[in-house]
Design a protein around this motif. Sequence first.
Motif, PDB file in Angstrom:
ATOM      1  N   THR A  49      -5.499   5.478   1.028  1.00  0.00           N
ATOM      2  CA  THR A  49      -6.456   5.702  -0.049  1.00  0.00           C
ATOM      3  C   THR A  49      -5.956   6.832  -0.927  1.00  0.00           C
ATOM      4  O   THR A  49      -5.186   7.671  -0.493  1.00  0.00           O
ATOM      5  N   GLU A  50      -6.391   6.848  -2.135  1.00  0.00           N
ATOM      6  CA  GLU A  50      -6.074   7.930  -3.054  1.00  0.00           C
ATOM      7  C   GLU A  50      -7.285   8.840  -3.162  1.00  0.00           C
ATOM      8  O   GLU A  50      -8.407   8.441  -2.920  1.00  0.00           O
ATOM      9  N   SER A  52      -7.918  11.644  -1.437  1.00  0.00           N
ATOM     10  CA  SER A  52      -8.299  12.416  -0.264  1.00  0.00           C
ATOM     11  C   SER A  52      -8.039  13.887  -0.533  1.00  0.00           C
ATOM     12  O   SER A  52      -7.072  14.248  -1.185  1.00  0.00           O
ATOM     13  N   PRO A  70     -12.332   9.315   0.743  1.00  0.00           N
ATOM     14  CA  PRO A  70     -12.976   8.042   0.414  1.00  0.00           C
ATOM     15  C   PRO A  70     -12.281   6.901   1.158  1.00  0.00           C
ATOM     16  O   PRO A  70     -11.058   6.805   1.158  1.00  0.00           O
ATOM     17  N   GLU A  72     -11.619   2.985   1.542  1.00  0.00           N
ATOM     18  CA  GLU A  72     -11.691   1.748   0.779  1.00  0.00           C
ATOM     19  C   GLU A  72     -11.770   0.576   1.744  1.00  0.00           C
ATOM     20  O   GLU A  72     -11.154   0.590   2.812  1.00  0.00           O
ATOM     21  N   LYS A  73     -12.523  -0.447   1.363  1.00  0.00           N
ATOM     22  CA  LYS A  73     -12.616  -1.635   2.200  1.00  0.00           C
ATOM     23  C   LYS A  73     -11.301  -2.387   2.142  1.00  0.00           C
ATOM     24  O   LYS A  73     -10.667  -2.514   1.093  1.00  0.00           O
ATOM     25  N   GLU A  74     -10.893  -2.882   3.304  1.00  0.00           N
ATOM     26  CA  GLU A  74      -9.682  -3.692   3.354  1.00  0.00           C
ATOM     27  C   GLU A  74     -10.031  -5.125   2.974  1.00  0.00           C
ATOM     28  O   GLU A  74     -11.106  -5.615   3.334  1.00  0.00           O
TER      29      GLU A  74
END
Length: 76
Positions: A49-50, A52, A70, A72-74
């Motif tokens: 994720t970006e 962090s 944050p 993110e859904k895979e």
Amino acid sequence: MGFGRKKSKETLKNRLELVLAYDRAKIAPGKVDALREDLLAVVKKYFPTEGSNIEVEQRGDSIMLVASIPLEKEPR
């Protein structure tokens, strides 16, 4: 102009408090930054994720690492 000075003064005060807290806790310079980088590397390995962020905060007499990560859904 007054607003910028007030913000800078507050930032400087916060940094000084952290430096003093590191000194009292006998934490070597750079150790917290190294820990922060290691933690971010591990988190990114499992949760790519970006955005962090891990910040160091002082709460009373304690120094805390506070993470904002944050997830993110895979795609299924």
